[in-house]
Design a protein around this motif. Sequence first.
Motif, PDB file in Angstrom:
ATOM      1  N   LEU A  35       0.727  -1.562   0.319  1.00 28.61           N
ATOM      2  CA  LEU A  35      -0.388  -0.110  -0.184  1.00 28.61           C
ATOM      3  C   LEU A  35       1.223   1.356  -0.293  1.00 28.61           C
ATOM      4  O   LEU A  35       0.603   2.237  -0.730  1.00 28.61           O
ATOM      5  CB  LEU A  35      -0.718   0.258   1.135  1.00 28.61           C
ATOM      6  N   HIS A  36       1.635   1.467   0.861  1.00 24.16           N
ATOM      7  CA  HIS A  36       2.868   2.253   0.475  1.00 24.16           C
ATOM      8  C   HIS A  36       3.333   2.359  -0.559  1.00 24.16           C
ATOM      9  O   HIS A  36       3.818   4.054  -1.040  1.00 24.16           O
ATOM     10  CB  HIS A  36       3.866   2.435   2.147  1.00 24.16           C
ATOM     11  N   ASP A  38       2.053   1.474  -3.752  1.00 24.04           N
ATOM     12  CA  ASP A  38       1.486   1.673  -4.522  1.00 24.04           C
ATOM     13  C   ASP A  38       0.943   3.346  -4.323  1.00 24.04           C
ATOM     14  O   ASP A  38       0.363   4.144  -4.838  1.00 24.04           O
ATOM     15  CB  ASP A  38       0.284   1.494  -4.573  1.00 24.04           C
ATOM     16  N   GLY A  39       1.408   3.747  -3.169  1.00 22.86           N
ATOM     17  CA  GLY A  39       1.278   5.994  -2.931  1.00 22.86           C
ATOM     18  C   GLY A  39       0.484   5.936  -1.525  1.00 22.86           C
ATOM     19  O   GLY A  39       0.064   7.222  -1.179  1.00 22.86           O
ATOM     20  N   MET A  40       0.017   4.694  -0.621  1.00 24.06           N
ATOM     21  CA  MET A  40      -1.034   5.513   0.378  1.00 24.06           C
ATOM     22  C   MET A  40       0.285   5.935   1.746  1.00 24.06           C
ATOM     23  O   MET A  40       1.367   5.615   1.547  1.00 24.06           O
ATOM     24  CB  MET A  40      -1.953   4.201   0.983  1.00 24.06           C
ATOM     25  N   SER A  41      -0.555   7.208   2.221  1.00 25.47           N
ATOM     26  CA  SER A  41      -0.167   7.698   2.954  1.00 25.47           C
ATOM     27  C   SER A  41      -0.144   6.681   4.403  1.00 25.47           C
ATOM     28  O   SER A  41      -0.739   5.984   4.860  1.00 25.47           O
ATOM     29  CB  SER A  41      -0.745   8.925   3.364  1.00 25.47           C
ATOM     30  N   ILE A  42       1.378   7.076   5.355  1.00 25.78           N
ATOM     31  CA  ILE A  42       1.470   6.271   6.613  1.00 25.78           C
ATOM     32  C   ILE A  42       0.192   6.468   7.007  1.00 25.78           C
ATOM     33  O   ILE A  42      -0.315   5.208   7.758  1.00 25.78           O
ATOM     34  CB  ILE A  42       2.874   6.583   6.995  1.00 25.78           C
ATOM     35  N   ARG A  43      -0.058   7.864   7.439  1.00 27.25           N
ATOM     36  CA  ARG A  43      -1.148   7.879   8.124  1.00 27.25           C
ATOM     37  C   ARG A  43      -2.783   7.481   7.670  1.00 27.25           C
ATOM     38  O   ARG A  43      -3.349   6.488   7.958  1.00 27.25           O
ATOM     39  CB  ARG A  43      -2.046   9.231   8.227  1.00 27.25           C
ATOM     40  N   ALA A  44      -3.046   6.566   6.147  1.00 23.33           N
ATOM     41  CA  ALA A  44      -4.418   6.113   5.883  1.00 23.33           C
ATOM     42  C   ALA A  44      -3.912   4.444   5.743  1.00 23.33           C
ATOM     43  O   ALA A  44      -4.583   4.201   6.394  1.00 23.33           O
ATOM     44  CB  ALA A  44      -4.477   6.836   4.468  1.00 23.33           C
ATOM     45  N   ALA A  46      -2.351   3.001   8.479  1.00 23.41           N
ATOM     46  CA  ALA A  46      -2.716   2.748  10.102  1.00 23.41           C
ATOM     47  C   ALA A  46      -4.093   3.069  10.585  1.00 23.41           C
ATOM     48  O   ALA A  46      -3.978   2.397  11.265  1.00 23.41           O
ATOM     49  CB  ALA A  46      -1.803   4.562  10.388  1.00 23.41           C
ATOM     50  N   ARG A  47      -4.644   4.047  10.057  1.00 21.05           N
ATOM     51  CA  ARG A  47      -6.168   4.018  10.181  1.00 21.05           C
ATOM     52  C   ARG A  47      -6.664   2.722   9.467  1.00 21.05           C
ATOM     53  O   ARG A  47      -7.452   2.059   9.995  1.00 21.05           O
ATOM     54  CB  ARG A  47      -7.125   5.296   9.543  1.00 21.05           C
ATOM     55  N   LYS A  48      -6.528   2.323   8.825  1.00 19.51           N
ATOM     56  CA  LYS A  48      -6.985   1.121   7.748  1.00 19.51           C
ATOM     57  C   LYS A  48      -6.762  -0.005   8.364  1.00 19.51           C
ATOM     58  O   LYS A  48      -7.342  -0.951   8.127  1.00 19.51           O
ATOM     59  CB  LYS A  48      -6.736   1.108   6.280  1.00 19.51           C
ATOM     60  N   VAL A  56       3.969   1.784  11.211  1.00 27.22           N
ATOM     61  CA  VAL A  56       3.166   1.169   9.979  1.00 27.22           C
ATOM     62  C   VAL A  56       5.116   2.057   9.678  1.00 27.22           C
ATOM     63  O   VAL A  56       5.434   1.295   8.624  1.00 27.22           O
ATOM     64  CB  VAL A  56       2.833   2.219   9.066  1.00 27.22           C
ATOM     65  N   CYS A  57       5.795   2.687  10.204  1.00 28.25           N
ATOM     66  CA  CYS A  57       6.863   3.577   9.560  1.00 28.25           C
ATOM     67  C   CYS A  57       7.941   2.753   9.995  1.00 28.25           C
ATOM     68  O   CYS A  57       8.965   2.026   9.108  1.00 28.25           O
ATOM     69  CB  CYS A  57       7.628   5.189  10.349  1.00 28.25           C
TER      70      CYS A  57
END
Length: 65
Positions: A35-36, A38-44, A46-48, A56-57
Amino acid sequence: MRLRKNAGRCSRSASGQKHPAAKLTDNEVELIRQLHEDGMSIRAIARKMEISKSQVCRIVNYDSR
């Protein structure tokens, strides 16, 4: 001498999803990395996945599993 004792202990302990305290499966870890990538943010992510941003980092940077 201490190094030999510690080396033996490390080899016997469970790691990855086999560890009793594991919160994520190996597949979920790979999904987080994908996911990362593919461009999804760390915050997104973590929420998912319902985990902390710092976790996540660590996963994305291969510092953890």
